[in-house]
Design an enzyme around this catalytic site. Structure first.
Site, PDB file in Angstrom:
ATOM      1  N   SER A   4       0.861  -1.028  -0.046  1.00 10.83           N
ATOM      2  CA  SER A   4      -0.088   0.003  -0.020  1.00 10.83           C
ATOM      3  C   SER A   4       0.981   1.297  -0.021  1.00 10.83           C
ATOM      4  O   SER A   4       1.981   1.427   0.424  1.00 10.83           O
ATOM      5  CB  SER A   4      -1.059   0.165   1.285  1.00 10.83           C
TER       6      SER A   4
HETATM    7  N1  SAH Z   1       0.335  -5.784   3.987  1.00  8.98           N
HETATM    8  C1  SAH Z   1       0.974  -5.864   2.773  1.00  8.98           C
HETATM    9  C2  SAH Z   1       0.192  -5.523   1.603  1.00  8.98           C
HETATM   10  C3  SAH Z   1      -0.532  -6.563   1.147  1.00  8.98           C
HETATM   11  S1  SAH Z   1      -1.578  -6.597  -0.001  1.00  8.98           S
HETATM   12  C4  SAH Z   1       2.224  -5.324   2.779  1.00  8.98           C
HETATM   13  O1  SAH Z   1       2.815  -4.585   4.007  1.00  8.98           O
HETATM   14  O2  SAH Z   1       3.143  -5.500   1.852  1.00  8.98           O
HETATM   15  C5  SAH Z   1      -2.729  -7.575   0.318  1.00  8.98           C
HETATM   16  C6  SAH Z   1      -2.234  -9.050   0.669  1.00  8.98           C
HETATM   17  O3  SAH Z   1      -3.394  -9.930   1.082  1.00  8.98           O
HETATM   18  C7  SAH Z   1      -1.578  -9.939  -0.858  1.00  8.98           C
HETATM   19  O4  SAH Z   1      -0.397 -10.367  -0.416  1.00  8.98           O
HETATM   20  C8  SAH Z   1      -2.689 -11.112  -0.863  1.00  8.98           C
HETATM   21  O5  SAH Z   1      -2.140 -12.140  -1.365  1.00  8.98           O
HETATM   22  C9  SAH Z   1      -3.062 -11.200   0.409  1.00  8.98           C
HETATM   23  N2  SAH Z   1      -4.453 -11.915   0.922  1.00  8.98           N
HETATM   24  C10 SAH Z   1      -5.621 -11.946   0.140  1.00  8.98           C
HETATM   25  N3  SAH Z   1      -6.551 -12.697   0.890  1.00  8.98           N
HETATM   26  C11 SAH Z   1      -5.836 -13.379   1.577  1.00  8.98           C
HETATM   27  C12 SAH Z   1      -6.325 -14.122   2.863  1.00  8.98           C
HETATM   28  N4  SAH Z   1      -7.664 -14.715   2.926  1.00  8.98           N
HETATM   29  N5  SAH Z   1      -5.628 -14.698   3.753  1.00  8.98           N
HETATM   30  C13 SAH Z   1      -4.412 -14.084   3.808  1.00  8.98           C
HETATM   31  N6  SAH Z   1      -3.778 -12.937   2.729  1.00  8.98           N
HETATM   32  C14 SAH Z   1      -4.954 -12.725   1.785  1.00  8.98           C
END
Ligand code: SAH
Length: 218
Positions: free
Chosen positions: A60
């Site tokens: 993000s």
């Molecule tokens: N917090 C992260 C940003 C992640 S973007 C950072 O600091 O970089 C959102 C993430 O959520 C993605 O990597 C995606 O694969 C994950 N995601 C989506 N659905 C999910 C689920 N049900 N359980 C775990 N991760 C999930």
């Protein structure tokens, strides 16, 4: 490396009103965002924008992360669950905010990204963050209950198991809404038993939360 760029970005985030809590500013100062993005994007690490991290996912924008962390009101020594580990950057910031006695778990559904996040956390000295591969919409019962839960992908509604796994007095923050648009940043506080208070804290845009209590896989 990139200290000046990091300092300038933080000054802008404070000036624009995204950052105000001293402990959150301090955490942003300490965690090197350029170590959490793919090599070819390091020069963009201190621009206020989301960046691709592979597998169609993004880290993000710093201003959005500032909103998330300020609204979650993390305190020292808390036990925190993040859903969506991605690059591991948010988890490192959370680790700074809860301090060495706090505990941080982050769940990622894509195994390769969990590996990427784990490697980034290791090289920056945050091995104490636990990266778990799985469906975070079900929470992580084995370590529940949680003081705080941060969801970093957007669900159609707040997954029930997450509210169940919150401590009384605990808080959860998550984007809720449609795929890629019309999403709202929600902060949920568990008052007592089943009583919860929900606050809507502005609009946002996140990748979809895919899982049992999220969106179905395409
Ligand atoms: N917090 C992260 C940003 C992640 S973007 C950072 O600091 O970089 C959102 C993430 O959520 C993605 O990597 C995606 O694969 C994950 N995601 C989506 N659905 C999910 C689920 N049900 N359980 C775990 N991760 C999930």
């Amino acid at each position: 490396m990139y200290e000046k760029e990091r300092e300038e970005l933080l000054e802008r985030l404070v000036k624009w009103g995204y950052l105000s809590k001293p402990e959150v500013i301090e955490a942003f100062k300490k965690v090197p965002r350029h170590e959490f993005v793919p090599n070819n994007l390091k020069n963009y690490a201190y621009v206020d924008q989301p960046l691709p991290i592979g597998h169609g996912q993004t880290i993000s924008a710093p201003s959005m992360i500032a909103i998330m962390l300020e609204s979650l009101e993390l305190e020292l020594d808390q036990k925190v669950l993040e859903i969506g580990a991605g690059s591991g950057y948010n988890a490192a910031l959370i680790a700074e905010l809860v301090g060495p006695k706090g505990r941080v778990f982050t769940i990622e559904r894509i195994a390769e990204l969990a590996e990427f996040g784990r490697a980034n956390l290791k090289k920056t000295g945050y091995e104490r963050v636990h990266v778990v591969v799985g469906d975070g919409t079900c929470g992580y019962k084995r370590e529940a209950p949680w003081d705080r839960i941060l969801v970093t992908a957007c669900a159609p509604e707040i997954p029930k198991p997450l509210v169940e796994q919150l401590k009384t007095g605990g808080k959860l923050a998550a984007p809720v809404g449609q795929h890629y648009m019309f999403q709202t940043w929600m902060v949920v506080e568990k008052r007592s038993g089943k009583e919860i208070r929900v606050r809507e804290c502005g609009s946002c845009s996140f990748v979809p939360l895919v899982g049992k209590y999220g969106w179905k896989e395409d």
